[in-house]
Design a protein around this motif. Structure first.
Motif, PDB file in Angstrom:
ATOM      1  N   SER A  58      -1.208   5.081   4.055  1.00  0.00           N
ATOM      2  CA  SER A  58      -2.121   5.353   2.935  1.00  0.00           C
ATOM      3  C   SER A  58      -2.272   6.840   2.626  1.00  0.00           C
ATOM      4  O   SER A  58      -2.212   7.247   1.470  1.00  0.00           O
ATOM      5  N   LYS A  59      -2.493   7.638   3.660  1.00  0.00           N
ATOM      6  CA  LYS A  59      -2.878   9.033   3.415  1.00  0.00           C
ATOM      7  C   LYS A  59      -1.656   9.947   3.329  1.00  0.00           C
ATOM      8  O   LYS A  59      -1.495  10.674   2.359  1.00  0.00           O
TER       9      LYS A  59
ATOM     10  N   ARG B 228      -1.432  -1.022   0.849  1.00  0.00           N
ATOM     11  CA  ARG B 228      -2.054  -1.704   1.972  1.00  0.00           C
ATOM     12  C   ARG B 228      -1.077  -1.939   3.121  1.00  0.00           C
ATOM     13  O   ARG B 228      -0.692  -3.080   3.416  1.00  0.00           O
TER      14      ARG B 228
ATOM     15  N   TYR C   5      -4.705  10.141   9.901  1.00  0.00           N
ATOM     16  CA  TYR C   5      -4.553  11.467   9.279  1.00  0.00           C
ATOM     17  C   TYR C   5      -3.649  12.395  10.088  1.00  0.00           C
ATOM     18  O   TYR C   5      -3.672  13.612   9.876  1.00  0.00           O
TER      19      TYR C   5
HETATM   20  C1  LIG Z   1     -10.217   7.243   9.485  1.00  0.00           C
HETATM   21  C2  LIG Z   1      -9.706   6.113   8.654  1.00  0.00           C
HETATM   22  N1  LIG Z   1      -9.190   5.047   9.269  1.00  0.00           N
HETATM   23  C3  LIG Z   1      -8.720   4.000   8.554  1.00  0.00           C
HETATM   24  C4  LIG Z   1      -8.782   3.972   7.181  1.00  0.00           C
HETATM   25  C5  LIG Z   1      -8.238   2.779   6.452  1.00  0.00           C
HETATM   26  O1  LIG Z   1      -7.017   3.068   5.873  1.00  0.00           O
HETATM   27  P1  LIG Z   1      -5.998   2.001   5.312  1.00  0.00           P
HETATM   28  O2  LIG Z   1      -6.584   0.651   5.516  1.00  0.00           O
HETATM   29  O3  LIG Z   1      -5.820   2.341   3.874  1.00  0.00           O
HETATM   30  O4  LIG Z   1      -4.736   2.186   6.111  1.00  0.00           O
HETATM   31  C6  LIG Z   1      -9.314   5.078   6.490  1.00  0.00           C
HETATM   32  C7  LIG Z   1      -9.421   5.084   5.028  1.00  0.00           C
HETATM   33  O5  LIG Z   1     -10.090   5.880   4.422  1.00  0.00           O
HETATM   34  C8  LIG Z   1      -9.785   6.174   7.252  1.00  0.00           C
HETATM   35  O6  LIG Z   1     -10.306   7.259   6.663  1.00  0.00           O
END
Ligand SMILES: Cc1ncc(COP(=O)(O)O)c(C=O)c1O
Length: 391
Positions: free
Chosen positions: A237-238, A246, A208
């Motif tokens: 992702s975020k 992915r 984040y």
């Molecule tokens: C703090 C945190 N770490 C890791 C992830 C995993 O994210 P991704 O596998 O989509 O990169 C998330 C997903 O909600 C998350 O909130």
């Protein structure tokens, strides 16, 4: 002959519970008219130019495996991004690994560094897969409570009291899911001091990092002498609204990335090719979209936090991610009771704080990555609910 049930799953798997988030959303899936403040993902579609880059790569027939570590161009772009953002130099050939989201990077990290019985210190509450990944790798998660009174920051002295001969690493994740807390540079520096003194690794989940409001994100690896002992995890992702693609990464020393790559090459081979192409485009030209989305999340954050306070749910001011973590202690219900009743009676889905650890009791997580109209309607329904159940 059927296999006896007690033999079918390993002791490690038996130690972990299914994610508290998913369990809750199975219930939600059977209902209509629900406003979901539940799942933590952007409501934006991935910016068009990023989607278009991936579509074009498919049209060109770019459908093969890539190098195990990820496309060289992506690793070069990522190296440039980390240099521009934090003045950190990672060798794209040996110190970066492209993964299937931060999810895979977390799993690889634990399996690469832990021996049976090794301990990993982490905050409570924390993102749901932190303790599960440690347990699945044969390690033991050691919880450090974080409290609203101290802005849900992880305290160095609390960590110090939990360091033992078995401690291998400290796992931090700021901005935090579920609390939205960020850590100041000064507080992170105190954690770095402990890591240095006890020769511990630090796993820093900074997924984040781009979603902060009015504060600056500190990348843990930028702290003095921390680059070599930090495993920096990040993803697309975020910030770029790319949950379904992915794609994520790990940045660390050559030795650690080498160990992680060994596991990655036998279990995953490589991250999806079209997602890697999209990630290159995101890094090259995604900045204006990120800034626009952050501005939008900030507007929603302000409405959500004020709205929660106005209906009688005190709320710590989150400075990052896209979650509010209001206290529901005044209702006299447990987090799980509150979330389940709210869903059944008012059709608003929130996640019980206990899905993220014991210290989440008394709180619920509300994701505000949804439209302002939905946030306002959810707040009005929650207000009715709080009034009805007032003690
Ligand atoms: C703090 C945190 N770490 C890791 C992830 C995993 O994210 P991704 O596998 O989509 O990169 C998330 C997903 O909600 C998350 O909130």
């Amino acid at each position: 002959m059927p296999i006896k049930a007690r033999n079918t799953s390993s002791q490690r798997v038996n130690q972990i519970a299914p994610s508290g988030i998913r369990k809750f959303f199975d219930l939600l899936a059977s209902m209509e008219g629900v406003i979901s403040l539940g799942v933590g993902e952007p409501d934006f579609a991935t910016p068009w130019h990023i989607r278009e880059a991936a579509i074009y790569s498919l049209e060109k027939g770019q459908t093969m495996y890539t190098s195990n570590s990820g496309m060289p161009e992506l690793r070069r772009e990522l190296s440039r991004y980390l240099k521009d953002s934090y003045n950190l130099s990672y060798d794209p050939d040996t110190e970066l690994l492209i993964t299937v989201g931060v999810s895979e990077a977390l799993d690889l990290t634990m399996r690469a560094i832990l021996d049976p019985g090794d301990e990993v210190i982490m905050p409570d509450p924390h993102y749901v897969s932190y303790d599960a990944c440690v347990i699945l790798a044969g390690g033991s998660p050691i919880m450090v409570p974080t409290r609203e009174e101290s802005n849900f920051e992880l305290s160095a002295s609390d960590i110090k009291g939990r360091v033992s001969g078995k401690t291998k690493a400290i796992l931090i994740g700021y901005p935090s899911n579920p609390t939205g807390a960020v850590m100041s540079k000064e507080k992170l520096a105190r954690i770095a001091e402990i890591a240095r003194r006890h020769k511990l690794l630090v796993i820093s989940d900074e997924i984040y990092a781009r979603l902060v409001y009015g504060v600056k994100h500190t990348c843990f690896a930028t702290l003095p002498e921390m680059k070599e002992s930090t495993i920096l995890l990040g993803g697309f992702s975020k910030a770029y609204a790319m949950t379904g693609w992915r794609i994520g990464y790990a940045a660390a020393s050559k030795e650690i990335i080498g160990a992680m790559t060994k596991i990655h090459q036998y279990t995953i081979m490589c991250a999806p090719t079209m997602a890697q192409v999209a990630a290159i485009e995101a890094l090259k030209s995604g900045e204006p979209s990120v800034l626009e989305m952050v501005e939008d999340y900030n507007r929603r954050r302000l409405v959500m936090v004020k709205g929660l306070k106005d209906i009688g749910l005190p709320c710590f001011e989150p400075k990052g991610a896209f979650y509010a973590f209001p206290s529901i202690k005044g209702s006299g219900m447990t987090s799980e009771e509150f979330a389940e009743k709210l869903l059944r009676e008012e059709k608003v889905a929130v996640v019980p704080g206990t899905a993220f650890g014991q210290c989440g009791e008394g709180y619920v997580r509300c994701c505000y990555a949804t439209s302002l109209a939905e946030i306002e309607e959810a707040l009005s329904r929650m207000g009715r609910f709080v009034k009805k159940h007032k003690k």
